[in-house]
Enzyme design. Sequence first.
Site, PDB file in Angstrom:
ATOM      1  N   THR A 130       0.833  -1.201   0.000  1.00  9.77           N
ATOM      2  CA  THR A 130       0.000   0.000   0.000  1.00  9.77           C
ATOM      3  C   THR A 130       0.868   1.251   0.000  1.00  9.77           C
ATOM      4  O   THR A 130       1.999   1.237   0.511  1.00  9.77           O
ATOM      5  CB  THR A 130      -0.908   0.010   1.242  1.00  9.77           C
ATOM      6  OG1 THR A 130      -1.545   1.286   1.380  1.00  9.77           O
ATOM      7  CG2 THR A 130      -0.124  -0.241   2.517  1.00  9.77           C
ATOM      8  N   ASP A 131       0.310   2.341  -0.523  1.00 11.40           N
ATOM      9  CA  ASP A 131       1.035   3.614  -0.466  1.00 11.40           C
ATOM     10  C   ASP A 131       1.171   4.141   0.956  1.00 11.40           C
ATOM     11  O   ASP A 131       2.000   5.018   1.233  1.00 11.40           O
ATOM     12  CB  ASP A 131       0.367   4.660  -1.356  1.00 11.40           C
ATOM     13  CG  ASP A 131      -1.091   4.935  -1.014  1.00 11.40           C
ATOM     14  OD1 ASP A 131      -1.626   4.338  -0.060  1.00 11.40           O
ATOM     15  OD2 ASP A 131      -1.712   5.771  -1.726  1.00 11.40           O
ATOM     16  N   GLU A 132       0.386   3.588   1.891  1.00  7.86           N
ATOM     17  CA  GLU A 132       0.441   4.086   3.265  1.00  7.86           C
ATOM     18  C   GLU A 132       1.764   3.787   3.955  1.00  7.86           C
ATOM     19  O   GLU A 132       2.072   4.385   4.985  1.00  7.86           O
ATOM     20  CB  GLU A 132      -0.732   3.536   4.068  1.00  7.86           C
ATOM     21  CG  GLU A 132      -2.068   4.016   3.550  1.00  7.86           C
ATOM     22  CD  GLU A 132      -3.230   3.714   4.479  1.00  7.86           C
ATOM     23  OE1 GLU A 132      -3.073   3.899   5.699  1.00  7.86           O
ATOM     24  OE2 GLU A 132      -4.284   3.287   3.981  1.00  7.86           O
ATOM     25  N   TYR A 156      -1.589  -0.183  11.137  1.00  8.37           N
ATOM     26  CA  TYR A 156      -1.798  -0.889   9.873  1.00  8.37           C
ATOM     27  C   TYR A 156      -0.637  -0.665   8.923  1.00  8.37           C
ATOM     28  O   TYR A 156      -0.044  -1.616   8.383  1.00  8.37           O
ATOM     29  CB  TYR A 156      -3.101  -0.430   9.212  1.00  8.37           C
ATOM     30  CG  TYR A 156      -3.145  -0.712   7.727  1.00  8.37           C
ATOM     31  CD1 TYR A 156      -3.077  -2.023   7.258  1.00  8.37           C
ATOM     32  CD2 TYR A 156      -3.239   0.331   6.794  1.00  8.37           C
ATOM     33  CE1 TYR A 156      -3.092  -2.289   5.888  1.00  8.37           C
ATOM     34  CE2 TYR A 156      -3.265   0.063   5.433  1.00  8.37           C
ATOM     35  CZ  TYR A 156      -3.195  -1.241   4.977  1.00  8.37           C
ATOM     36  OH  TYR A 156      -3.206  -1.500   3.636  1.00  8.37           O
ATOM     37  N   LYS A 160       2.239  -3.332   7.369  1.00  3.09           N
ATOM     38  CA  LYS A 160       2.478  -3.564   5.947  1.00  3.09           C
ATOM     39  C   LYS A 160       3.927  -3.245   5.582  1.00  3.09           C
ATOM     40  O   LYS A 160       4.539  -3.964   4.768  1.00  3.09           O
ATOM     41  CB  LYS A 160       1.521  -2.725   5.103  1.00  3.09           C
ATOM     42  CG  LYS A 160       0.070  -3.156   5.174  1.00  3.09           C
ATOM     43  CD  LYS A 160      -0.132  -4.570   4.661  1.00  3.09           C
ATOM     44  CE  LYS A 160       0.049  -4.679   3.165  1.00  3.09           C
ATOM     45  NZ  LYS A 160      -0.266  -6.071   2.667  1.00  3.09           N
TER      46      LYS A 160
END
Length: 350
Positions: A130-132, A156, A160
Amino acid sequence: MANLLITGGAGFIGGNFVHYWSPRHPADRLVVLDALTYAGNASTIAGVEQAELVVGDIRDTGLVERLLRDHAIQTIVHFAAETHVDRSIAGPDAFIETNVVGTHSLLKAARAVWLDEGSGSPHRFHHISTDEVYGSLGANDPPFGENSPLAPNSPYAASKAASDHLVRAYHRTYGLEVTTSRCSNNFGPFQYPEKLVPLTLLCALQGREIPIYGDGLNRRDWLHVEDHCRGIELCLDKGAVGESYNLGGGTELPNVEIVEAICAHIDRMFYERPELAERYPACPAAHGGKTGRLVTFVEDRPGHDRRYSVDDNKARRELGYSPRREFMQSLPETIDWYLANEKWWRVPTT
């Protein structure tokens, strides 16, 4: 013909990938491993003849090893994850268990079967990230590139990022053939109604408050799930082993604008389709009111990232990737899917 293990394949993005892959690769066999937690739904992939659903946990390394051996799996596409930031703030343990320990379990199984037993037989482990993991951008900052440092701000995102590092380490240390893709915010069919687009829609239809965190100006890049699936296919086909690829949607919008667009579309639908008022009498639009009156600004969540945006030029250049589904054009189609599939989404949203 290829045999794929798709983890989390009864979830939102994984389920869409099963639907995307099957007609394009009709000779392939798909083994879907899913724990069917609250966000997994066996009906998402019902009717896909190529897909065999195995209900199980990716942390069960022995199970994964047996599936790799028994089905002669050559490719793992790893979607399985806990993904909702709010839930990670309230209860981070599940995110560490699934996203970190679970990913490590898959990597151990892949190493055992493909490298230790298989003597390096052809294989690919594709990891969905994810870009997060990159953290938050300022208003005028350039988009994140693949070489941007990982600076996650939520449990979260941290889980990741940890899994990203594990995947890279198994490539560098053991020679496992891996690729990683980092996507922006997805939308489309089969998304569990805790995420912004389906949550806004279903709150509106049921006449409930539509919550927006803070001032609503947190910005996200939006990627239709079909474009994401196409990007993953390109990673598997053309991606260089050991490399990461950003997959963006090319439409960066503030959350409040997303909510306003959904409310405006609902108002138009109820005007054009009077029968909707009978199905959803609690919606303000059923009585000629404005759906937007349900919008309620609530206290911002802790550590809320202000802006995400990714530079996907590497994927465009090396893979031939480009998104085809613009957000505002695809939003009505997404809303129509939820209206046509009420039995699917009639689940608790807490």
